[in-house]
Motif scaffolding. Structure first.
Motif, PDB file in Angstrom:
ATOM      1  N   PRO A 178       0.781  -1.170  -0.036  1.00 13.93           N
ATOM      2  CA  PRO A 178       0.153   0.174   0.009  1.00 13.93           C
ATOM      3  C   PRO A 178       0.633   1.344  -0.018  1.00 13.93           C
ATOM      4  O   PRO A 178       0.624   2.187  -0.703  1.00 13.93           O
ATOM      5  CB  PRO A 178      -0.806  -0.075   1.244  1.00 13.93           C
ATOM      6  CG  PRO A 178      -0.772  -1.500   1.374  1.00 13.93           C
ATOM      7  CD  PRO A 178       0.567  -2.156   0.963  1.00 13.93           C
ATOM      8  N   GLY A 179       1.985   1.113   0.854  1.00 11.33           N
ATOM      9  CA  GLY A 179       2.850   2.492   0.774  1.00 11.33           C
ATOM     10  C   GLY A 179       3.346   2.830  -0.504  1.00 11.33           C
ATOM     11  O   GLY A 179       3.400   4.099  -1.001  1.00 11.33           O
ATOM     12  N   LEU A 180       3.948   1.724  -1.122  1.00 13.01           N
ATOM     13  CA  LEU A 180       4.455   2.074  -2.577  1.00 13.01           C
ATOM     14  C   LEU A 180       3.281   2.356  -3.611  1.00 13.01           C
ATOM     15  O   LEU A 180       3.715   3.275  -4.589  1.00 13.01           O
ATOM     16  CB  LEU A 180       5.298   0.756  -3.200  1.00 13.01           C
ATOM     17  CG  LEU A 180       5.806   0.740  -4.419  1.00 13.01           C
ATOM     18  CD1 LEU A 180       6.934   2.010  -4.811  1.00 13.01           C
ATOM     19  CD2 LEU A 180       6.369  -0.296  -5.006  1.00 13.01           C
ATOM     20  N   THR A 181       2.182   1.858  -3.489  1.00  7.16           N
ATOM     21  CA  THR A 181       1.074   2.300  -4.429  1.00  7.16           C
ATOM     22  C   THR A 181       0.921   3.667  -4.192  1.00  7.16           C
ATOM     23  O   THR A 181       0.571   4.268  -5.189  1.00  7.16           O
ATOM     24  CB  THR A 181      -0.082   1.324  -3.947  1.00  7.16           C
ATOM     25  OG1 THR A 181       0.269   0.019  -3.804  1.00  7.16           O
ATOM     26  CG2 THR A 181      -1.214   1.718  -4.748  1.00  7.16           C
ATOM     27  N   ILE A 182       0.928   4.301  -3.076  1.00  5.89           N
ATOM     28  CA  ILE A 182       0.486   5.900  -2.833  1.00  5.89           C
ATOM     29  C   ILE A 182       1.648   6.427  -3.230  1.00  5.89           C
ATOM     30  O   ILE A 182       1.440   7.567  -3.745  1.00  5.89           O
ATOM     31  CB  ILE A 182       0.249   5.910  -1.137  1.00  5.89           C
ATOM     32  CG1 ILE A 182      -1.203   5.145  -0.838  1.00  5.89           C
ATOM     33  CG2 ILE A 182       0.265   7.298  -0.893  1.00  5.89           C
ATOM     34  CD1 ILE A 182      -1.274   5.256   0.667  1.00  5.89           C
ATOM     35  N   GLU A 183       2.692   6.123  -3.051  1.00  8.31           N
ATOM     36  CA  GLU A 183       4.022   6.766  -3.573  1.00  8.31           C
ATOM     37  C   GLU A 183       3.864   7.063  -5.114  1.00  8.31           C
ATOM     38  O   GLU A 183       3.970   8.070  -5.631  1.00  8.31           O
ATOM     39  CB  GLU A 183       5.477   6.150  -3.117  1.00  8.31           C
ATOM     40  CG  GLU A 183       5.667   6.262  -1.601  1.00  8.31           C
ATOM     41  CD  GLU A 183       6.773   5.311  -1.396  1.00  8.31           C
ATOM     42  OE1 GLU A 183       7.347   5.670  -0.179  1.00  8.31           O
ATOM     43  OE2 GLU A 183       7.101   4.327  -2.048  1.00  8.31           O
TER      44      GLU A 183
END
Length: 300
Positions: A178-183
């Motif tokens: 999820p973190g990489l998706t938001i980035e």
């Protein structure tokens, strides 16, 4: 999950990520005809769909929505997105200009920055031997000031951006995917603008060219997402200073590629710098190994 299980999981993730990053110069060498900014744009464009697919497969939609609902977390991930985007651009420019050894040196220096961040901001402690290793690495960096400032500029830019990226991600309470998706979502609109502008240039978009360039650009999403997600897993499971000193795997691979495949030469100043940093890594790793043996041999 126990602390030891989490550590082992993080260790495996870090090892795979660093090996993949080590061979990345070969990937970008094959895309040497694509302008660096456009290449970063396509990386972002193709990374976001990969992340969304993985989120769907792992049923992490609720975590992703929760992260989007937190302004503080969004601010953290916007900062980490800017850091990793800048790191990608510096790296690609360096590879395009034949500075593979400088990129290798940057990722050798990165553990020094990680150690400083870990000790100053996270309260992690180092032994005297480990501080001696930091001093050796610092001496290697100082050596470049005397005779290879261009190499130092590339190396420090890569080291600082990636160290702070790892630090910000370690503090962000969100899973790796999820973190990489938001980035990548944060970078997506600027990336679309970049590739749209590239299409309007005389040479046109690289995606409309022939040969292997379009499929390699399309595959850049997978090549980008997988090691970054593994790194995010490792960053949340391991001490930042320990994670940093595992990183020698990637620059060692790049160092060998720089000398063999890319045909770069080592002068005395750069060789001296590498030698000091290799000594620092060996000293720090030996002290960590000695400490782990002492713990394992202590009676329960």
């Amino acid at each position: 999950m126990s602390h030891s299980s989490a550590f082992r999981r993080g260790l495996v993730a870090a090892l795979i990520a660093y090996i993949l990053w080590g061979v990345l110069p070969l990937y970008f060498r094959a895309l040497h005809g694509v302008p660096p900014l456009e290449l970063v744009g396509w990386r972002v464009v193709f990374t976001l769909p990969v992340c969304l697919v993985i989120v769907a497969i792992r049923k992490q939609g609720p975590e992703l929505r929760k992260a989007f609902a937190s302004p503080r977390l969004l601010a953290q991930l916007a900062l980490s997105a800017a850091l990793i985007g800048g790191n990608w651009l510096i790296f690609i420019i360096a590879i395009k200009n034949g500075h593979v050894l400088a990129t290798s040196l940057g990722y050798y220096i990165n553990p020094l920055i990680n150690v400083l961040l870990g000790t100053m901001l996270l309260g992690e402690r180092l032994s005297r031997v480990q501080w001696s290793a930091v001093a050796l690495a610092g001496a290697g960096i100082a050596l470049l000031l005397a005779g290879a400032f261009d190499t130092l500029a590339v190396a420090l830019s890569l080291a600082v951006t990636f160290a702070f990226y790892g630090f910000v991600r370690k503090q962000a309470p969100v899973g790796s995917v999820p973190g990489l998706t938001i980035e990548t979502a944060v970078l997506f609109v600027p990336a679309l603008v970049v590739v749209w502008l590239a299409a309007g240039t005389p040479q046109g978009s690289s995606m409309t060219g022939g040969g292997y360039t379009p499929p390699l650009l399309a595959a850049s999403g997978v090549a980008t997402a997988i090691p970054l997600m593994l790194f995010a897993v490792a960053a949340r499971a391991m001490p930042l200073s320990t994670l940093g000193f595992l990183q020698f795997i990637a620059p060692t691979i790049s160092f060998v590629l720089g000398l063999t495949v890319f045909g770069e030469k080592l002068d005395a100043t750069r060789l001296g710098c590498f030698a000091l940093i290799w000594a620092a890594i060996a000293l720090y790793s030996w002290d960590m190994w000695r400490g782990s043996r002492s713990v394992s041999q202590t009676p329960a």
